[in-house]
Enzyme design. Structure first.
Site, PDB file in Angstrom:
ATOM      1  N   LYS A 138     -11.670  38.710 -67.871  1.00 14.72           N
ATOM      2  CA  LYS A 138     -11.872  39.330 -69.058  1.00 14.72           C
ATOM      3  C   LYS A 138     -10.699  40.511 -69.350  1.00 14.72           C
ATOM      4  O   LYS A 138     -10.742  40.877 -70.338  1.00 14.72           O
ATOM      5  CB  LYS A 138     -13.162  40.005 -69.092  1.00 14.72           C
ATOM      6  CG  LYS A 138     -14.395  39.126 -68.703  1.00 14.72           C
ATOM      7  CD  LYS A 138     -14.286  37.951 -69.757  1.00 14.72           C
ATOM      8  CE  LYS A 138     -15.438  36.852 -69.173  1.00 14.72           C
ATOM      9  NZ  LYS A 138     -15.143  36.321 -67.841  1.00 14.72           N
ATOM     10  N   SER A 488     -17.534  29.629 -66.078  1.00 14.38           N
ATOM     11  CA  SER A 488     -16.259  29.762 -65.436  1.00 14.38           C
ATOM     12  C   SER A 488     -15.240  28.645 -66.164  1.00 14.38           C
ATOM     13  O   SER A 488     -15.552  27.678 -66.185  1.00 14.38           O
ATOM     14  CB  SER A 488     -16.500  29.894 -63.948  1.00 14.38           C
ATOM     15  OG  SER A 488     -15.065  29.808 -63.332  1.00 14.38           O
TER      16      SER A 488
END
Length: 585
Positions: A138, A488
């Site tokens: 992120k 993921s």
């Protein structure tokens, strides 16, 4: 201004923002000088442009471990280019260390915190430019979002991937360890092998070395024009990073002196389509479907999941990269890095070569300068565009009555694209994790994990813990999984995420019951609950949102503000030239 327009020359005397926009009288000037003198700057250095060097370095994960060291090289380049650098570390949450527990709620939230931190420091200190270095999932989009929001001259660098480990003569990564856990539960992997893998799989600093989220967004940073070409695939521990960082600092100072190009000159619709194309061409992370629209939002451009899907549909899969393929970031680096992918796409007409980059040159011009002779598709790691692995990208958007606004599936590496089976419903990740660990599901099931969306989680957790267990148990393509949460970049199998609208807002995924039949057809791009409209409407009337115990703090604030996944799960108004016009403060 096109990339072929002559570049502006530096004015004879160009004051920096730190001085020209905040110092209105002698009292303020003296106070500001006092603080800068206390930082160890001379009067001559104070007169230079000032640049924020934002990085997510620290000891929260291997991805972040050496970013502070890399920032020193960036600062050297900035100083050599006539600037003064201010190192500004910002928050980071490790996806690896927050996996499969409640801490994962803070992963996507951290993207917004990073963007807000860049804005607060840049605007608060009136920096003339931004140099960003990020190394976990992120961090990369968060830093790029902050750059575009502030719209001062900027450059971004991915901190680089880790080198793979070796186990029994083969390259291994952390995904092998995750999947080995499922193998231990299934009785197909020895505990001793799991222990050995856990020691071997991640031997250096850097992000996970497959085409997972960090490396996907690293390639995006090059394709979108905010990063130097060739930067994203250099392993984190290679000394080749040092001169690259210094050169990027010098290049940034050119843009600062010219005050051009600005991030919103670079991040255009063409650049966003280029970013989506490189994700599709490499079978990249499904998280890019969130992050590219979020970056677009900061530029005032409406670019949502459907726009990403249109690019995916027309872009061939040419990168043979894990998890859908065989190779890793280090392997791609050895044949020339991301520019090999980009050049092959450009040759096939799948990129906008005229898109501007942070250097002031077009993407096509940068590729012509960066790509050394002989650095081209090798036929194994990167296929020629005319002989791709698949005719369209390794990701697809599905729609239907289960997720009318869309959901995302990574098709790269899948053997079957069609599945039909009964729903096995779980109202949170923990309930599903416990059932999977105890093998309380059956071949053919469609596992539903709901209430894990941006608002409902809150925080939109990713499900690698669950999906790796399923794969490790040998059930990777024998069941399907649908969630309003995330996956993921390392997830593989028939795993459909970002189902929208999410359960917390009354989306159809909230209405599914155990045993309901669900049909998935990734060839047609559909995912449907085999129920009539009347039954769905009846269930909707009986539905009540799940109550959570998040009554304060960052997660509560996030839940009040976050938008839907299809537009990037951002926390401020949707993209338009009006809502994204930033006052010159």
């Amino acid at each position: 201004m096109s990339s072929h327009t002559p570049r502006p020359t530096r004015p004879a005397s160009k004051p920096g923002r730190l001085r020209s926009r905040t110092i209105h009288d002698g009292v303020i000037r003296a106070t500001t000088r006092s603080f800068l003198l206390a930082l160890g700057q001379s009067d001559a250095e104070i007169a230079r442009p000032h640049v924020g060097v934002f990085h997510t370095g620290g000891e929260m994960s291997p991805c972040n471990l050496n970013l502070a060291e890399q920032a020193q090289h960036a600062k050297t380049g900035i100083y050599a280019g006539g600037g003064m650098a201010h190192e500004c570390p910002v928050v980071s949450v490790s996806d690896g260390l927050s996996m499969a527990h409640s801490g994962m709620r803070f992963s996507l939230v951290s993207r917004e915190l990073i963007a807000d931190s860049v804005e607060a420091s840049t605007r608060g200190h009136q920096f003339d430019g931004i140099f960003g270095i990020g190394g976990c999932d992120k961090n990369l989009p968060g830093l790029m979002m902050g750059m575009v929001r502030c719209n001062v001259p900027s450059v971004f660098l991915h901190g680089g991937a880790a080198l793979p480990g070796r186990f029994r003569g083969a390259d291994k990564t952390v995904i092998d360890t995750y999947e080995a856990i499922g193998g231990v539960i299934a009785g197909t992997t020895a505990m001793a092998d799991l222990e050995a893998l856990s020691h071997a799989c991640l031997p250096t600093a850097g992000s996970c070395p497959g085409q997972f989220t960090a490396n996907t967004m690293g390639m995006v940073s090059e394709a979108i024009g905010l990063a130097p070409l060739g930067s994203s695939m250099i392993p984190a521990v290679f000394q080749a990073r040092a001169p690259l960082l210094r050169a990027a600092g010098l290049a940034l100072m050119q843009a600062v002196h010219w005050q051009w190009p600005l991030p919103r000159d670079v991040v255009t619709r063409q650049a966003l389509e280029n970013a989506a194309a490189v994700v599709a061409a490499t079978g990249g992370s499904t998280n890019a479907v969130l992050h590219i629209p979020a970056i677009a939002n900061e530029a005032g451009i409406a670019f949502d999941m459907d726009d990403v899907a249109a690019v995916f549909a027309r872009t061939p899969l040419i990168g043979n990269l894990q998890p859908g393929g065989r190779y890793l970031a280090r392997d791609l680096f050895e044949i020339g890095g991301a520019p090999v992918i980009l050049a092959e796409l450009l040759r096939g007409g799948f990129l906008h070569g005229e898109a501007l980059t942070f250097s002031g040159r077009s993407l096509a011009e940068e590729l012509a300068q960066e790509l050394a002779p002989g650095r081209q598709a090798d036929g194994e790691i990167v296929k020629p565009h005319g002989a791709p692995i698949a005719p369209n990208g390794g990701l697809t958007i599905l729609k239907g009555n289960l997720c009318p606004d869309g959901a995302v599936l990574k098709t790269a590496g899948l053997k079957s694209l069609v599945h039909k089976g009964p729903a096995r419903v779980f109202d949170c990740e923990e309930a599903c994790q416990e059932a999977v660990q105890n093998r309380r599901y059956a071949q053919g099931d469609v596992i539903i994990i709901r209430n894990e969306g941006p608002c409902g989680g809150p925080g939109m957790r990713e499900m690698l813990g669950v999906t790796a267990l399923i794969y490790g148990q040998g059930m990777g393509e024998k069941v399907a999984l649908v969630t309003d949460g995330r996956f993921s970049g390392a997830t593989r199998g028939l795993c459909i995420g970002y189902a929208s609208p999410e359960a917390a807002t009354g989306g159809p995924i909230a209405l599914v019951r155990d045993g309901d039949m669900i049909e998935i057809d990734a060839i047609k791009g559909t995912v449907n609950l085999q129920l009539g409209d009347a039954e769905l409407e009846k269930r909707k009337k009986d539905w009540q949102p799940r109550q959570t115990n998040f009554g304060s703090g960052a997660l509560w604030k996030y839940a009040q503000m976050v938008g839907p996944a299809v537009t990037g799960a951002v926390t401020h108004p949707g993209a338009s030239s009006e809502t994204n016009a930033y006052a010159d403060v």
